[in-house]
Scaffold this motif. Structure first.
Motif, PDB file in Angstrom:
ATOM      1  N   ALA A  57     -18.131 -62.097 -12.309  1.00  0.00           N
ATOM      2  CA  ALA A  57     -18.017 -60.689 -12.721  1.00  0.00           C
ATOM      3  C   ALA A  57     -16.940 -60.544 -13.793  1.00  0.00           C
ATOM      4  O   ALA A  57     -17.143 -59.840 -14.796  1.00  0.00           O
ATOM      5  N   GLN A  58     -15.822 -61.218 -13.593  1.00  0.00           N
ATOM      6  CA  GLN A  58     -14.755 -61.155 -14.599  1.00  0.00           C
ATOM      7  C   GLN A  58     -15.201 -61.803 -15.903  1.00  0.00           C
ATOM      8  O   GLN A  58     -14.942 -61.279 -16.992  1.00  0.00           O
ATOM      9  N   GLU A  59     -15.892 -62.934 -15.797  1.00  0.00           N
ATOM     10  CA  GLU A  59     -16.399 -63.596 -16.998  1.00  0.00           C
ATOM     11  C   GLU A  59     -17.413 -62.704 -17.710  1.00  0.00           C
ATOM     12  O   GLU A  59     -17.444 -62.632 -18.935  1.00  0.00           O
ATOM     13  N   THR A  60     -18.233 -61.994 -16.928  1.00  0.00           N
ATOM     14  CA  THR A  60     -19.214 -61.070 -17.505  1.00  0.00           C
ATOM     15  C   THR A  60     -18.509 -60.010 -18.334  1.00  0.00           C
ATOM     16  O   THR A  60     -18.904 -59.736 -19.478  1.00  0.00           O
ATOM     17  N   MET A  61     -17.477 -59.422 -17.776  1.00  0.00           N
ATOM     18  CA  MET A  61     -16.766 -58.359 -18.494  1.00  0.00           C
ATOM     19  C   MET A  61     -16.047 -58.918 -19.727  1.00  0.00           C
ATOM     20  O   MET A  61     -15.944 -58.230 -20.745  1.00  0.00           O
ATOM     21  N   LEU A  62     -15.609 -60.160 -19.655  1.00  0.00           N
ATOM     22  CA  LEU A  62     -14.993 -60.793 -20.817  1.00  0.00           C
ATOM     23  C   LEU A  62     -16.029 -60.982 -21.930  1.00  0.00           C
ATOM     24  O   LEU A  62     -15.741 -60.730 -23.109  1.00  0.00           O
ATOM     25  N   VAL A  63     -17.243 -61.368 -21.549  1.00  0.00           N
ATOM     26  CA  VAL A  63     -18.323 -61.501 -22.531  1.00  0.00           C
ATOM     27  C   VAL A  63     -18.634 -60.126 -23.131  1.00  0.00           C
ATOM     28  O   VAL A  63     -18.859 -60.008 -24.339  1.00  0.00           O
ATOM     29  N   VAL A  64     -18.646 -59.093 -22.311  1.00  0.00           N
ATOM     30  CA  VAL A  64     -18.884 -57.735 -22.815  1.00  0.00           C
ATOM     31  C   VAL A  64     -17.821 -57.384 -23.854  1.00  0.00           C
ATOM     32  O   VAL A  64     -18.137 -56.843 -24.912  1.00  0.00           O
ATOM     33  N   TRP A  65     -16.564 -57.709 -23.587  1.00  0.00           N
ATOM     34  CA  TRP A  65     -15.470 -57.435 -24.525  1.00  0.00           C
ATOM     35  C   TRP A  65     -15.705 -58.162 -25.849  1.00  0.00           C
ATOM     36  O   TRP A  65     -15.605 -57.581 -26.920  1.00  0.00           O
ATOM     37  N   ARG A  66     -16.062 -59.456 -25.751  1.00  0.00           N
ATOM     38  CA  ARG A  66     -16.218 -60.268 -26.954  1.00  0.00           C
ATOM     39  C   ARG A  66     -17.498 -59.965 -27.725  1.00  0.00           C
ATOM     40  O   ARG A  66     -17.528 -60.089 -28.946  1.00  0.00           O
ATOM     41  N   LYS A  67     -18.548 -59.581 -27.033  1.00  0.00           N
ATOM     42  CA  LYS A  67     -19.851 -59.439 -27.684  1.00  0.00           C
ATOM     43  C   LYS A  67     -20.385 -58.006 -27.665  1.00  0.00           C
ATOM     44  O   LYS A  67     -21.588 -57.788 -27.778  1.00  0.00           O
ATOM     45  N   ALA A  68     -19.504 -57.057 -27.544  1.00  0.00           N
ATOM     46  CA  ALA A  68     -19.925 -55.652 -27.493  1.00  0.00           C
ATOM     47  C   ALA A  68     -20.726 -55.258 -28.728  1.00  0.00           C
ATOM     48  O   ALA A  68     -21.614 -54.413 -28.658  1.00  0.00           O
ATOM     49  N   SER A  69     -20.441 -55.897 -29.858  1.00  0.00           N
ATOM     50  CA  SER A  69     -21.158 -55.555 -31.093  1.00  0.00           C
ATOM     51  C   SER A  69     -22.638 -55.940 -31.018  1.00  0.00           C
ATOM     52  O   SER A  69     -23.444 -55.454 -31.800  1.00  0.00           O
ATOM     53  N   TYR A  70     -23.006 -56.806 -30.077  1.00  0.00           N
ATOM     54  CA  TYR A  70     -24.407 -57.205 -29.921  1.00  0.00           C
ATOM     55  C   TYR A  70     -25.213 -56.175 -29.122  1.00  0.00           C
ATOM     56  O   TYR A  70     -26.431 -56.238 -29.092  1.00  0.00           O
ATOM     57  N   PHE A  71     -24.531 -55.268 -28.470  1.00  0.00           N
ATOM     58  CA  PHE A  71     -25.220 -54.260 -27.665  1.00  0.00           C
ATOM     59  C   PHE A  71     -26.027 -53.345 -28.562  1.00  0.00           C
ATOM     60  O   PHE A  71     -25.553 -52.855 -29.578  1.00  0.00           O
ATOM     61  N   ASP A  72     -27.288 -53.106 -28.159  1.00  0.00           N
ATOM     62  CA  ASP A  72     -28.179 -52.224 -28.906  1.00  0.00           C
ATOM     63  C   ASP A  72     -28.780 -51.230 -27.910  1.00  0.00           C
ATOM     64  O   ASP A  72     -29.650 -51.587 -27.118  1.00  0.00           O
ATOM     65  N   ALA A  73     -28.310 -50.000 -27.952  1.00  0.00           N
ATOM     66  CA  ALA A  73     -28.764 -48.971 -27.008  1.00  0.00           C
ATOM     67  C   ALA A  73     -30.254 -48.684 -27.145  1.00  0.00           C
ATOM     68  O   ALA A  73     -30.877 -48.212 -26.198  1.00  0.00           O
ATOM     69  N   ALA A  74     -30.848 -49.012 -28.283  1.00  0.00           N
ATOM     70  CA  ALA A  74     -32.285 -48.783 -28.461  1.00  0.00           C
ATOM     71  C   ALA A  74     -33.107 -49.802 -27.674  1.00  0.00           C
ATOM     72  O   ALA A  74     -34.255 -49.544 -27.336  1.00  0.00           O
ATOM     73  N   ARG A  75     -32.517 -50.947 -27.375  1.00  0.00           N
ATOM     74  CA  ARG A  75     -33.251 -52.004 -26.663  1.00  0.00           C
ATOM     75  C   ARG A  75     -33.078 -51.916 -25.159  1.00  0.00           C
ATOM     76  O   ARG A  75     -33.999 -52.229 -24.405  1.00  0.00           O
TER      77      ARG A  75
END
Length: 188
Positions: A57-75
């Motif tokens: 879970a902590q690693e997941t949130m770290l990935v979210v921090w690092r890769k937030a720019s990959y998030f696409d709300a349309a997808r």
């Protein structure tokens, strides 16, 4: 019993977008507070030990921090995106740990390789569909498919057994498989 507040999907998306835009620490803290426990619970429900679930879970949130720019709300929604990251990390963790654990002598024979009830039902359903589809082939095509796939005979042996040229056997197998594929694709 405490009831958790429901998560607002739009708010989650805004938090991830704020992290992507300016590495907003307050947005990350709010996202972590809302999603961290949910991700850990999800991982534990999927059979992950609590201490491993905490780590993933902590690693997941770290990935979210690092890769937030990959998030696409349309997808996908932010929660779906985060849970997908968690699932992928859990799978990676399982693969790493399966490879690193040495198998004891004889453990391979001890492993339960029997299919689950669901797999058995699906296999029998597929088998029934294939048998029904075979019934729709011409007799010569059905015979060649049975000899090739069920009796596992090589094409050369089938050609000798049926007194046909090898090229004819190969063509009939190819045509029969194409027809089976069409029949199975059209079946409900």
């Amino acid at each position: 019993m405490l009831k958790r507040e429901s998560v607002d999907p739009d708010q989650l998306s805004r938090l991830v977008e704020a992290i992507a835009a300016s590495q907003d620490r307050a947005a990350f803290a709010a996202l972590f507070e809302q999603m961290g426990p949910r991700v850990k619970t999800y991982l534990m429900r999927s059979g992950t030990a609590p201490e491993v679930a905490e780590e993933i879970a902590q690693e997941t949130m770290l990935v979210v921090w690092r890769k937030a720019s990959y998030f696409d709300a349309a997808r996908a929604g932010a929660a779906t995106w985060i849970f997908t990251i968690a699932r992928n990390l859990r799978i990676d963790w399982q693969r790493r740990n399966q490879r690193s654990e040495p198998m004891s002598p004889g453990a391979e024979e001890e492993a339960d390789l029997s299919p689950t009830p669901e797999e058995s039902v699906l296999a029998s359903f597929r088998e029934a569909r294939v048998r029904a589809a075979l019934g729709e082939l011409s007799e010569e095509q059905a015979t060649i498919v049975r000899l090739s796939f069920f009796a596992e005979k090589p094409h050369g042996e089938i050609a000798r057994e049926l007194g046909l040229p090898l090229g004819t056997v190969k063509s009939r197998v190819r045509l029969a498989l194409a027809r089976l594929r069409r029949i199975l694709d059209e079946a409900p």
